[in-house]
Motif scaffolding. Sequence first.
Motif, PDB file in Angstrom:
ATOM      1  N   ILE A 199       0.843  -1.208   0.000  1.00  0.00           N
ATOM      2  CA  ILE A 199       0.000   0.000   0.000  1.00  0.00           C
ATOM      3  C   ILE A 199       0.869   1.246   0.000  1.00  0.00           C
ATOM      4  N   THR A 200       1.911   1.236   0.834  1.00  0.00           N
ATOM      5  CA  THR A 200       2.806   2.387   0.938  1.00  0.00           C
ATOM      6  C   THR A 200       3.516   2.649  -0.383  1.00  0.00           C
ATOM      7  N   ILE A 201       3.923   1.598  -1.058  1.00  0.00           N
ATOM      8  CA  ILE A 201       4.600   1.751  -2.344  1.00  0.00           C
ATOM      9  C   ILE A 201       3.615   2.207  -3.419  1.00  0.00           C
ATOM     10  N   ALA A 202       2.410   1.706  -3.389  1.00  0.00           N
ATOM     11  CA  ALA A 202       1.421   2.054  -4.418  1.00  0.00           C
ATOM     12  C   ALA A 202       0.944   3.499  -4.309  1.00  0.00           C
ATOM     13  N   ALA A 203       0.939   4.054  -3.111  1.00  0.00           N
ATOM     14  CA  ALA A 203       0.351   5.380  -2.874  1.00  0.00           C
ATOM     15  C   ALA A 203       0.880   6.481  -3.794  1.00  0.00           C
ATOM     16  N   PRO A 204       2.188   6.708  -3.892  1.00  0.00           N
ATOM     17  CA  PRO A 204       2.628   7.809  -4.757  1.00  0.00           C
ATOM     18  C   PRO A 204       2.345   7.565  -6.237  1.00  0.00           C
ATOM     19  N   VAL A 261      10.953  10.135  -2.436  1.00  0.00           N
ATOM     20  CA  VAL A 261      11.376  10.600  -1.104  1.00  0.00           C
ATOM     21  C   VAL A 261      10.573  11.836  -0.717  1.00  0.00           C
ATOM     22  N   TYR A 262      10.370  12.758  -1.664  1.00  0.00           N
ATOM     23  CA  TYR A 262       9.570  13.944  -1.392  1.00  0.00           C
ATOM     24  C   TYR A 262       8.144  13.558  -0.982  1.00  0.00           C
ATOM     25  N   TYR A 263       7.554  12.625  -1.696  1.00  0.00           N
ATOM     26  CA  TYR A 263       6.185  12.200  -1.396  1.00  0.00           C
ATOM     27  C   TYR A 263       6.080  11.637   0.019  1.00  0.00           C
ATOM     28  N   TYR A 264       6.974  10.708   0.352  1.00  0.00           N
ATOM     29  CA  TYR A 264       6.909  10.041   1.660  1.00  0.00           C
ATOM     30  C   TYR A 264       7.293  10.965   2.818  1.00  0.00           C
ATOM     31  N   ALA A 265       8.357  11.738   2.637  1.00  0.00           N
ATOM     32  CA  ALA A 265       8.901  12.508   3.759  1.00  0.00           C
ATOM     33  C   ALA A 265       8.314  13.906   3.887  1.00  0.00           C
ATOM     34  N   LEU A 266       8.128  14.598   2.796  1.00  0.00           N
ATOM     35  CA  LEU A 266       7.712  15.994   2.885  1.00  0.00           C
ATOM     36  C   LEU A 266       6.226  16.208   2.594  1.00  0.00           C
ATOM     37  N   ASP A 267       5.710  15.557   1.567  1.00  0.00           N
ATOM     38  CA  ASP A 267       4.310  15.745   1.210  1.00  0.00           C
ATOM     39  C   ASP A 267       3.385  15.085   2.232  1.00  0.00           C
ATOM     40  N   ARG A 268       3.580  13.785   2.478  1.00  0.00           N
ATOM     41  CA  ARG A 268       2.710  13.041   3.404  1.00  0.00           C
ATOM     42  C   ARG A 268       3.192  13.081   4.852  1.00  0.00           C
ATOM     43  N   LYS A 269       4.484  13.349   5.038  1.00  0.00           N
ATOM     44  CA  LYS A 269       5.087  13.368   6.387  1.00  0.00           C
ATOM     45  C   LYS A 269       4.915  12.023   7.095  1.00  0.00           C
ATOM     46  N   TRP A 270       5.068  10.946   6.322  1.00  0.00           N
ATOM     47  CA  TRP A 270       4.943   9.605   6.871  1.00  0.00           C
ATOM     48  C   TRP A 270       6.233   9.141   7.523  1.00  0.00           C
ATOM     49  N   MET A 271       7.374   9.717   7.076  1.00  0.00           N
ATOM     50  CA  MET A 271       8.684   9.274   7.558  1.00  0.00           C
ATOM     51  C   MET A 271       9.705  10.345   7.220  1.00  0.00           C
ATOM     52  N   ASN A 272      10.920  10.166   7.712  1.00  0.00           N
ATOM     53  CA  ASN A 272      11.977  11.103   7.334  1.00  0.00           C
ATOM     54  C   ASN A 272      12.650  10.612   6.055  1.00  0.00           C
ATOM     55  N   THR A 273      13.569  11.399   5.532  1.00  0.00           N
ATOM     56  CA  THR A 273      14.181  11.071   4.244  1.00  0.00           C
ATOM     57  C   THR A 273      15.033   9.795   4.311  1.00  0.00           C
ATOM     58  N   ASP A 274      15.693   9.561   5.438  1.00  0.00           N
ATOM     59  CA  ASP A 274      16.485   8.333   5.577  1.00  0.00           C
ATOM     60  C   ASP A 274      15.584   7.108   5.575  1.00  0.00           C
ATOM     61  N   VAL A 333      -4.587  -2.036  -5.644  1.00  0.00           N
ATOM     62  CA  VAL A 333      -4.389  -1.842  -4.210  1.00  0.00           C
ATOM     63  C   VAL A 333      -5.365  -0.790  -3.703  1.00  0.00           C
ATOM     64  N   THR A 334      -6.079  -1.116  -2.651  1.00  0.00           N
ATOM     65  CA  THR A 334      -6.991  -0.166  -2.022  1.00  0.00           C
ATOM     66  C   THR A 334      -6.239   0.566  -0.921  1.00  0.00           C
ATOM     67  N   ILE A 335      -6.200   1.886  -1.036  1.00  0.00           N
ATOM     68  CA  ILE A 335      -5.541   2.699  -0.025  1.00  0.00           C
ATOM     69  C   ILE A 335      -6.624   3.291   0.869  1.00  0.00           C
ATOM     70  N   PRO A 336      -6.678   2.850   2.126  1.00  0.00           N
ATOM     71  CA  PRO A 336      -7.724   3.336   3.026  1.00  0.00           C
ATOM     72  C   PRO A 336      -7.621   4.847   3.269  1.00  0.00           C
ATOM     73  N   ILE A 337      -8.752   5.475   3.498  1.00  0.00           N
ATOM     74  CA  ILE A 337      -8.778   6.902   3.814  1.00  0.00           C
ATOM     75  C   ILE A 337      -8.025   7.113   5.124  1.00  0.00           C
ATOM     76  N   GLY A 338      -7.151   8.094   5.121  1.00  0.00           N
ATOM     77  CA  GLY A 338      -6.366   8.378   6.323  1.00  0.00           C
ATOM     78  C   GLY A 338      -5.233   7.400   6.553  1.00  0.00           C
ATOM     79  N   PHE A 339      -4.876   6.636   5.526  1.00  0.00           N
ATOM     80  CA  PHE A 339      -3.813   5.640   5.666  1.00  0.00           C
ATOM     81  C   PHE A 339      -2.503   6.287   6.083  1.00  0.00           C
TER      82      PHE A 339
END
Length: 152
Positions: A5-10, A25-38, A69-75
């Motif tokens: 799901i995490t890979i499919a999202a962007p 990296v921008y999508y995961y770390a800065l746009d969604r704030k799901w994790m840091n860049t590392d 892949v179904t991405i739940p709301i608020g995932f």
Amino acid sequence: MTLQITIAAPFRHTRKTSLRRNELVYYYALDRKWMNTDQAAVLLRHAEEAGLLRQENGVFSILFDPATVTIPIGFRPSSTIFETNDPAQDLIARITKAAGVPETDIVAEMNKIIRDQFCGNLLPPAALVLLAKKYHVPYEDLREALISAVKK
């Protein structure tokens, strides 16, 4: 499943089949704030190892259809996406359960096989397969993962 799901999202969000490393990296770390860049870099490495992404010249291509892949709301991915599955550890757990002995005993027996029967010339995953056969534990589903662990 969370990793998928995490890979499919962007890819679903951008409606693209390939993205550059910096875009992911921008999508995961800065746009969604799901994790840091590392952590995003670790995530991409895990996705490659799991066969979900392929990297070619700094461009990542998704190896499955993100529309399936179904991405739940608020995932929001949990920290489990950073954990790697160790096939040897999984096999040790299976053997421990089947033999009804502590894990340390199985590891000791594995080391004894390596040392005494093969003069130290056997890798632990191979010794674990021998133990799985001894205790009649199915290991066929882990065979490919064990082979790739030996090749690393």
